[in-house]
Design a protein around this motif. Structure first.
Motif, PDB file in Angstrom:
ATOM      1  N   LYS A  84      -2.760  19.865 -10.523  1.00 47.90           N
ATOM      2  CA  LYS A  84      -2.367  21.175 -11.244  1.00 47.90           C
ATOM      3  C   LYS A  84      -0.962  21.204 -11.296  1.00 47.90           C
ATOM      4  CE  LYS A  84      -2.206  25.914  -9.297  1.00 47.90           C
ATOM      5  NZ  LYS A  84      -2.604  26.956  -8.276  1.00 47.90           N
ATOM      6  N   TYR A  85       0.017  20.702 -10.460  1.00 49.61           N
ATOM      7  CA  TYR A  85       1.280  20.932 -10.476  1.00 49.61           C
ATOM      8  C   TYR A  85       2.022  19.843 -11.436  1.00 49.61           C
ATOM      9  CZ  TYR A  85       1.545  24.843  -7.173  1.00 49.61           C
ATOM     10  OH  TYR A  85       1.519  26.130  -6.497  1.00 49.61           O
ATOM     11  N   PHE A  86       1.395  18.791 -11.235  1.00 48.12           N
ATOM     12  CA  PHE A  86       2.098  17.460 -11.767  1.00 48.12           C
ATOM     13  C   PHE A  86       1.575  16.835 -13.007  1.00 48.12           C
ATOM     14  CE2 PHE A  86       3.447  17.979  -7.231  1.00 48.12           C
ATOM     15  CZ  PHE A  86       4.918  18.706  -7.441  1.00 48.12           C
ATOM     16  N   GLY A  87       0.247  17.192 -13.202  1.00 50.14           N
ATOM     17  CA  GLY A  87      -0.571  16.418 -14.217  1.00 50.14           C
ATOM     18  C   GLY A  87      -1.312  15.467 -13.901  1.00 50.14           C
ATOM     19  N   LYS A  88      -2.213  15.068 -14.980  1.00 53.90           N
ATOM     20  CA  LYS A  88      -3.357  14.044 -14.351  1.00 53.90           C
ATOM     21  C   LYS A  88      -2.793  12.776 -14.066  1.00 53.90           C
ATOM     22  CE  LYS A  88      -7.242  16.328 -15.273  1.00 53.90           C
ATOM     23  NZ  LYS A  88      -8.364  16.633 -14.235  1.00 53.90           N
ATOM     24  N   ASN A  89      -1.509  12.387 -14.868  1.00 54.32           N
ATOM     25  CA  ASN A  89      -0.917  10.934 -14.513  1.00 54.32           C
ATOM     26  C   ASN A  89       0.081  10.975 -13.225  1.00 54.32           C
ATOM     27  OD1 ASN A  89      -1.999  10.119 -16.954  1.00 54.32           O
ATOM     28  ND2 ASN A  89      -0.336  11.053 -18.086  1.00 54.32           N
ATOM     29  N   PHE A  90      -0.140  11.857 -12.507  1.00 52.89           N
ATOM     30  CA  PHE A  90       0.829  11.809 -11.152  1.00 52.89           C
ATOM     31  C   PHE A  90      -0.085  10.891 -10.150  1.00 52.89           C
ATOM     32  CE2 PHE A  90       1.220  12.979  -6.696  1.00 52.89           C
ATOM     33  CZ  PHE A  90       2.615  13.247  -6.786  1.00 52.89           C
ATOM     34  N   ASP A  91       0.990   9.970  -9.451  1.00 51.37           N
ATOM     35  CA  ASP A  91       0.802   8.545  -8.955  1.00 51.37           C
ATOM     36  C   ASP A  91       0.306   9.314  -7.676  1.00 51.37           C
ATOM     37  OD1 ASP A  91       0.244   6.242  -7.625  1.00 51.37           O
ATOM     38  OD2 ASP A  91       2.130   5.304  -8.451  1.00 51.37           O
ATOM     39  N   TYR A  92      -0.609   9.912  -7.379  1.00 48.37           N
ATOM     40  CA  TYR A  92      -1.075  10.430  -6.184  1.00 48.37           C
ATOM     41  C   TYR A  92      -1.239   9.405  -4.953  1.00 48.37           C
ATOM     42  CZ  TYR A  92      -4.212  12.941  -2.709  1.00 48.37           C
ATOM     43  OH  TYR A  92      -4.547  13.544  -1.458  1.00 48.37           O
ATOM     44  N   GLN A  93      -1.869   8.287  -5.102  1.00 49.35           N
ATOM     45  CA  GLN A  93      -1.969   7.314  -3.946  1.00 49.35           C
ATOM     46  C   GLN A  93      -0.583   6.633  -3.606  1.00 49.35           C
ATOM     47  OE1 GLN A  93      -4.808   6.651  -2.219  1.00 49.35           O
ATOM     48  NE2 GLN A  93      -6.031   7.820  -3.682  1.00 49.35           N
ATOM     49  N   THR A  94       0.262   6.535  -4.333  1.00 49.65           N
ATOM     50  CA  THR A  94       1.449   6.072  -3.856  1.00 49.65           C
ATOM     51  C   THR A  94       2.287   7.041  -2.990  1.00 49.65           C
ATOM     52  OG1 THR A  94       1.865   4.605  -5.834  1.00 49.65           O
ATOM     53  CG2 THR A  94       3.895   5.170  -4.881  1.00 49.65           C
ATOM     54  N   VAL A  95       2.274   7.987  -3.493  1.00 52.26           N
ATOM     55  CA  VAL A  95       2.895   9.336  -2.632  1.00 52.26           C
ATOM     56  C   VAL A  95       2.105   9.437  -1.353  1.00 52.26           C
ATOM     57  CG1 VAL A  95       3.640  11.718  -2.558  1.00 52.26           C
ATOM     58  CG2 VAL A  95       3.770  10.412  -4.722  1.00 52.26           C
ATOM     59  N   LEU A  96       0.764   9.554  -1.432  1.00 52.27           N
ATOM     60  CA  LEU A  96      -0.062   9.530  -0.143  1.00 52.27           C
ATOM     61  C   LEU A  96       0.206   8.589   0.691  1.00 52.27           C
ATOM     62  CD1 LEU A  96      -2.453  11.216   1.261  1.00 52.27           C
ATOM     63  CD2 LEU A  96      -3.854   9.662   0.145  1.00 52.27           C
ATOM     64  N   LYS A  97       0.254   7.245   0.386  1.00 50.67           N
ATOM     65  CA  LYS A  97       0.721   6.157   1.137  1.00 50.67           C
ATOM     66  C   LYS A  97       2.028   5.970   1.820  1.00 50.67           C
ATOM     67  CE  LYS A  97       0.798   1.070   1.304  1.00 50.67           C
ATOM     68  NZ  LYS A  97       0.576  -0.221   0.431  1.00 50.67           N
ATOM     69  N   TRP A  98       3.117   6.605   1.045  1.00 42.98           N
ATOM     70  CA  TRP A  98       4.436   6.986   1.762  1.00 42.98           C
ATOM     71  C   TRP A  98       4.338   7.882   2.476  1.00 42.98           C
ATOM     72  CZ3 TRP A  98       8.034  10.722   1.944  1.00 42.98           C
ATOM     73  CH2 TRP A  98       9.366  10.221   2.045  1.00 42.98           C
ATOM     74  N   ARG A  99       3.832   9.037   2.288  1.00 41.87           N
ATOM     75  CA  ARG A  99       3.767  10.228   3.195  1.00 41.87           C
ATOM     76  C   ARG A  99       3.144   9.918   4.555  1.00 41.87           C
ATOM     77  NH1 ARG A  99       0.412  13.889   1.598  1.00 41.87           N
ATOM     78  NH2 ARG A  99       0.901  15.224   3.287  1.00 41.87           N
ATOM     79  N   ARG A 100       2.060   9.124   4.602  1.00 43.68           N
ATOM     80  CA  ARG A 100       1.325   8.839   5.743  1.00 43.68           C
ATOM     81  C   ARG A 100       2.083   7.857   6.535  1.00 43.68           C
ATOM     82  NH1 ARG A 100      -5.261   8.690   3.957  1.00 43.68           N
ATOM     83  NH2 ARG A 100      -5.352  10.888   4.067  1.00 43.68           N
ATOM     84  N   ALA A 101       2.752   6.949   5.983  1.00 44.66           N
ATOM     85  CA  ALA A 101       3.627   5.994   6.606  1.00 44.66           C
ATOM     86  C   ALA A 101       4.947   6.799   7.382  1.00 44.66           C
ATOM     87  CB  ALA A 101       4.334   4.680   5.838  1.00 44.66           C
ATOM     88  N   TYR A 102       5.543   7.730   6.564  1.00 43.54           N
ATOM     89  CA  TYR A 102       6.660   8.358   7.221  1.00 43.54           C
ATOM     90  C   TYR A 102       5.907   9.249   8.233  1.00 43.54           C
ATOM     91  CZ  TYR A 102      11.183  10.503   6.592  1.00 43.54           C
ATOM     92  OH  TYR A 102      12.696  10.975   7.014  1.00 43.54           O
ATOM     93  N   PHE A 103       4.985   9.836   8.054  1.00 46.66           N
ATOM     94  CA  PHE A 103       4.496  10.827   9.285  1.00 46.66           C
ATOM     95  C   PHE A 103       4.158   9.946  10.381  1.00 46.66           C
ATOM     96  CE2 PHE A 103       1.073  12.545  12.043  1.00 46.66           C
ATOM     97  CZ  PHE A 103       1.331  13.612  11.950  1.00 46.66           C
TER      98      PHE A 103
END
Length: 216
Positions: free
Chosen positions: A57-76
Motif C-alpha cells: 500500500k505504501y511502497f508499491g507491488k515491487n517493494f522488496d519485502y523479504q529483504t527488509v523483513l530479514k534485515w529487521r528480524r536480524a536487527y531485532f
C-alpha cells in the motif's frame, strides 16, 4: 464469570513495540524508505500476510519485502542479545495469579511461533510456559482486527468466547477482541484508544496487574 484470558503478546506482555519502532527508524536510514508514523501505526497487531499488504500500500507491488523483513528480524535479535527483551509491567503478576486460580490462559499473537520462541533466552522468565494454548498468526487466515485468532484460541481451550477476556494493547487487537464477543480490556502501549474504542471496550487499564482486581 471469566474462565479464560486470551493474551496478545507484542506491546502487552513484551515491550517489543518500542524495539520495533527503533528498528523501523534504522531501516528508514538503511533502505531509504519513509517508514513513517502512519505506516508504523498500521503495522501494529497484524500478521505477516497483512503486513505485506501494508508495505505494498505504501511502497508499491515491487517493494522488496523479504529483504527488509530479514534485515529487521536480524536487527531485532541483535538488540535482544545486547539489551534483553523487557517483560511489561504487571505481566508476570497476572500470569502467576491466573495459574494459582486455575484460570485458563491462551496466547493469541500475530507473530509466528518459530520467531517468538527465539526470544526465550533474552527474557527474565519464560512467559510461554504459562499458556495452555498458543495460537500464532500463521494458524489463521484473517489478521486482526478480524476476530478469528481469538475465536480459535477460545475453541482450543474449550471455553465459550463469552466467558473469555481478551487483553490487548493495539487498536487492531482491541477491535478483534470486541468483534469476537469476549470482554475486551485495553492496556494501551504506543497507541491510545479512540473515542470509538472507549465506547466499546470493557475496560481501559494502566497495566496487566490491574486485571487481577477485575477477576477477584
Amino acid at each position: 464469570m471469566i474462565e479464560a484470558l486470551l493474551y496478545d503478546m507484542d506491546g502487552l506482555l513484551l515491550d517489543t513495540e518500542r524495539m520495533q519502532d527503533k528498528i523501523w527508524d534504522k531501516a528508514k536510514e538503511h533502505f531509504h524508505y519513509d517508514f513513517n508514523e502512519a505506516f508504523k501505526k498500521e503495522m501494529r497487531g497484524i500478521n505477516i500476510r497483512a503486513s505485506l499488504k501494508v508495505h505494498e500500500k505504501y511502497f508499491g507491488k515491487n517493494f522488496d519485502y523479504q529483504t527488509v523483513l530479514k534485515w529487521r528480524r536480524a536487527y531485532f535479535m541483535e538488540m535482544a542479545k545486547d539489551e534483553g527483551i523487557p517483560i511489561k509491567k504487571g505481566a508476570l503478576d497476572l500470569l502467576r495469579y491466573a495459574r494459582e486460580k486455575k484460570i485458563h490462559c491462551a496466547l493469541a499473537t500475530s507473530t509466528e511461533r518459530d520467531r517468538f520462541m527465539q526470544y526465550i533466552p533474552y527474557l527474565e522468565e519464560n512467559i510461554f510456559d504459562y499458556f495452555e494454548v498458543i495460537v500464532d498468526g500463521s494458524m489463521v487466515k484473517h489478521s486482526k482486527p478480524d476476530p478469528e485468532i481469538f475465536l480459535l484460541a477460545a475453541d482450543k481451550l474449550g471455553v465459550a468466547i463469552e466467558k473469555c477476556m481478551v487483553l490487548e494493547d493495539s487498536i487492531n487487537g482491541v477491535k478483534a477482541g470486541i468483534a469476537s464477543g469476549a470482554k475486551t480490556v485495553m492496556i494501551p502501549d504506543l497507541m491510545q484508544p479512540t473515542d470509538e474504542i472507549k465506547d466499546q471496550v470493557y475496560r481501559i487499564l494502566n497495566d496487566l496487574s490491574e486485571v487481577i482486581k477485575i477477576l477477584k
